[in-house]
Enzyme design. Structure first.
Site, PDB file in Angstrom:
ATOM      1  N   SER A 167       0.858  -1.190   0.000  1.00  0.00           N
ATOM      2  CA  SER A 167       0.000   0.000   0.000  1.00  0.00           C
ATOM      3  C   SER A 167       0.888   1.232   0.000  1.00  0.00           C
ATOM      4  O   SER A 167       1.725   1.382  -0.890  1.00  0.00           O
ATOM      5  CB  SER A 167      -0.954  -0.031   1.196  1.00  0.00           C
ATOM      6  OG  SER A 167      -1.882   1.028   1.120  1.00  0.00           O
ATOM      7  N   THR A 168       0.766   2.092   1.008  1.00  0.00           N
ATOM      8  CA  THR A 168       1.519   3.340   1.028  1.00  0.00           C
ATOM      9  C   THR A 168       3.025   3.087   0.945  1.00  0.00           C
ATOM     10  O   THR A 168       3.573   2.342   1.748  1.00  0.00           O
ATOM     11  CB  THR A 168       1.207   4.125   2.311  1.00  0.00           C
ATOM     12  OG1 THR A 168      -0.206   4.260   2.436  1.00  0.00           O
ATOM     13  CG2 THR A 168       1.847   5.490   2.286  1.00  0.00           C
ATOM     14  N   HIS A 225      -2.495  -1.204  -3.461  1.00  0.00           N
ATOM     15  CA  HIS A 225      -3.654  -0.342  -3.241  1.00  0.00           C
ATOM     16  C   HIS A 225      -3.516   0.896  -4.117  1.00  0.00           C
ATOM     17  O   HIS A 225      -2.674   1.758  -3.877  1.00  0.00           O
ATOM     18  CB  HIS A 225      -3.767   0.058  -1.775  1.00  0.00           C
ATOM     19  CG  HIS A 225      -4.067  -1.083  -0.863  1.00  0.00           C
ATOM     20  ND1 HIS A 225      -3.874  -1.014   0.498  1.00  0.00           N
ATOM     21  CD2 HIS A 225      -4.568  -2.316  -1.111  1.00  0.00           C
ATOM     22  CE1 HIS A 225      -4.237  -2.164   1.047  1.00  0.00           C
ATOM     23  NE2 HIS A 225      -4.656  -2.982   0.086  1.00  0.00           N
ATOM     24  N   MET A 245      -0.318   0.908   5.065  1.00  0.00           N
ATOM     25  CA  MET A 245      -1.109   1.257   6.220  1.00  0.00           C
ATOM     26  C   MET A 245      -2.257   0.272   6.391  1.00  0.00           C
ATOM     27  O   MET A 245      -2.811  -0.202   5.414  1.00  0.00           O
ATOM     28  CB  MET A 245      -1.662   2.677   6.030  1.00  0.00           C
ATOM     29  CG  MET A 245      -2.340   3.270   7.240  1.00  0.00           C
ATOM     30  SD  MET A 245      -4.149   3.240   7.230  1.00  0.00           S
ATOM     31  CE  MET A 245      -4.624   3.684   5.607  1.00  0.00           C
ATOM     32  N   ASP A 251      -4.575  -5.037   5.938  1.00  0.00           N
ATOM     33  CA  ASP A 251      -4.857  -5.888   4.788  1.00  0.00           C
ATOM     34  C   ASP A 251      -3.711  -6.878   4.567  1.00  0.00           C
ATOM     35  O   ASP A 251      -2.549  -6.494   4.500  1.00  0.00           O
ATOM     36  CB  ASP A 251      -5.046  -5.023   3.537  1.00  0.00           C
ATOM     37  CG  ASP A 251      -5.637  -5.797   2.366  1.00  0.00           C
ATOM     38  OD1 ASP A 251      -6.239  -6.868   2.601  1.00  0.00           O
ATOM     39  OD2 ASP A 251      -5.503  -5.323   1.227  1.00  0.00           O
TER      40      ASP A 251
END
Length: 348
Positions: free
Chosen positions: A161-162, A187, A279, A282
């Site tokens: 993600s991030t 993501h 973050m 998940d």
């Protein structure tokens, strides 16, 4: 203490609007706003902000060039502010690979200003906390069970993600062409994943593309989960294929790492599961499912993660086999990625 934010945008209207939206959050404080990169450079030196929001398309030195300067000379969490044009999307992806933490899309069309403001505040708050230095989960959470010397995975599944665009790129660069097929959930919103795949395909020796439904998964290929859909896997004639489904969000995301990991676990086939910077939680549930059926689960360590949330959540399940710094992940995967003599592609 409120996070200190510098806004960089050539539009007077955008600067005023973003200042108002960010100052509405008591945890954020806009310390300055710049209309061009020379002004921004001086204001960064003066205020030492915790977060910079940077317009992708700036006059003079563009946002990408300025971002490179920031990362080289004064590393600071940067949120790119981008339009959804083709040019804006391509530039944003390049920015994420350089080191931007995240991107927020400018308001336009039918998107309400309130939604833009809420998203902007959330992303800036997250960016202000990217250097998460809480103690990592204890070492006893890492599985020490020995692995068979002839253990070979049929697939590599990666979730991020991030900060993940750059991390995913680094891992893929270290994999050999004969590696098992790679599926990636990053993501990312709809409209960006296809461009992300195209960009990677031009940079890497592997064949990279956005995943398609019922596509055979073959060695030397990398497939990116499409934004706005769920990516899974299934068996056809005894071989793994990709599945693209319009299922609801899982763990707050679509595409979701948990959805991919759960689907792989249901096939009963062995895989290498990797959770990179990001973050939230998940992937943590999916790690448990994959570990239970014999797959190996690896996470990026705290020191090299932009955000340690997803790796931390996976570690806390007690089902992770290795915690590795980003540069060590690809070499570790390579130890299990020798050609599988039993593999035969699906007949077309």
């Amino acid at each position: 203490m409120a996070a200190r934010v510098l806004i960089v945008d050539d539009s007077t209207v955008m600067r005023r609007m973003m200042r108002s939206m960010l100052d509405a959050d008591p945890d954020l404080q806009v310390v300055a706003a710049a209309e061009d990169t020379p002004s921004a450079r001086a204001l960064i030196k003066q205020h030492d902000p915790d977060v910079v929001t940077l317009d992708v398309e700036m006059p003079g030195m563009n946002g990408l060039e300025f971002l490179q300067k920031i990362m080289q000379l004064r590393p600071t969490p940067v949120i790119m502010v981008s339009s959804l044009t083709t040019k804006g999307a391509d530039t944003t992806l390049a920015a994420l690979q350089i080191g931007a933490v995240d991107v927020v899309h400018k308001p336009g069309g039918t998107r309400p200003l309130a939604e833009f403001g809420a998203t902007l505040r959330e992303k800036v708050r997250l960016a202000a906390g990217v250097n998460d230095r809480r103690p990592a989960a204890p070492a006893r959470a890492v599985s020490q069970s020995p692995l068979p010397t002839n253990w070979r995975p049929e697939i590599i599944a990666i979730g991020a993600s991030t900060g993940g665009v750059s991390a995913v790129t680094d891992v893929l660069r270290g994999l050999p062409l004969h590696a098992p097929p790679v599926l990636i959930v990053q993501h990312m919103p709809e409209g960006f994943t296809g461009r992300f795949a195209t960009r990677l395909n031009g940079q890497l020796p592997q064949q990279v593309a956005e995943a398609q439904d019922e596509e055979p998964l073959l060695p030397g290929t990398v497939r990116i989960a499409p934004g706005g859909a769920q990516l899974g896997v299934a068996l056809r004639a005894g071989h793994l294929i990709s599945r693209i489904v319009s299922a609801p969000q899982m763990s707050g995301h679509r595409p979701s790492v948990d959805f991919l990991f759960d689907a792989l676990a249901r096939t009963g086939r062995r895989g290498l599961a990797v959770i990179l910077t990001g973050m939230g939680r998940d992937g943590a549930r999916g790690v448990g499912a994959l570990s239970a059926q014999g797959s190996i689960c690896i996470v990026q360590d705290q020191e090299t993660s932009v955000v340690f949330g997803m790796p931390r959540a996976a570690i806390e399940t007690g089902k992770v086999h290795q915690i590795l710094p980003l540069p060590a992940i690809a070499p570790y995967l390579c130890t299990f990625s020798k050609p599988n003599p039993t593999h035969s592609p699906i007949a077309s």
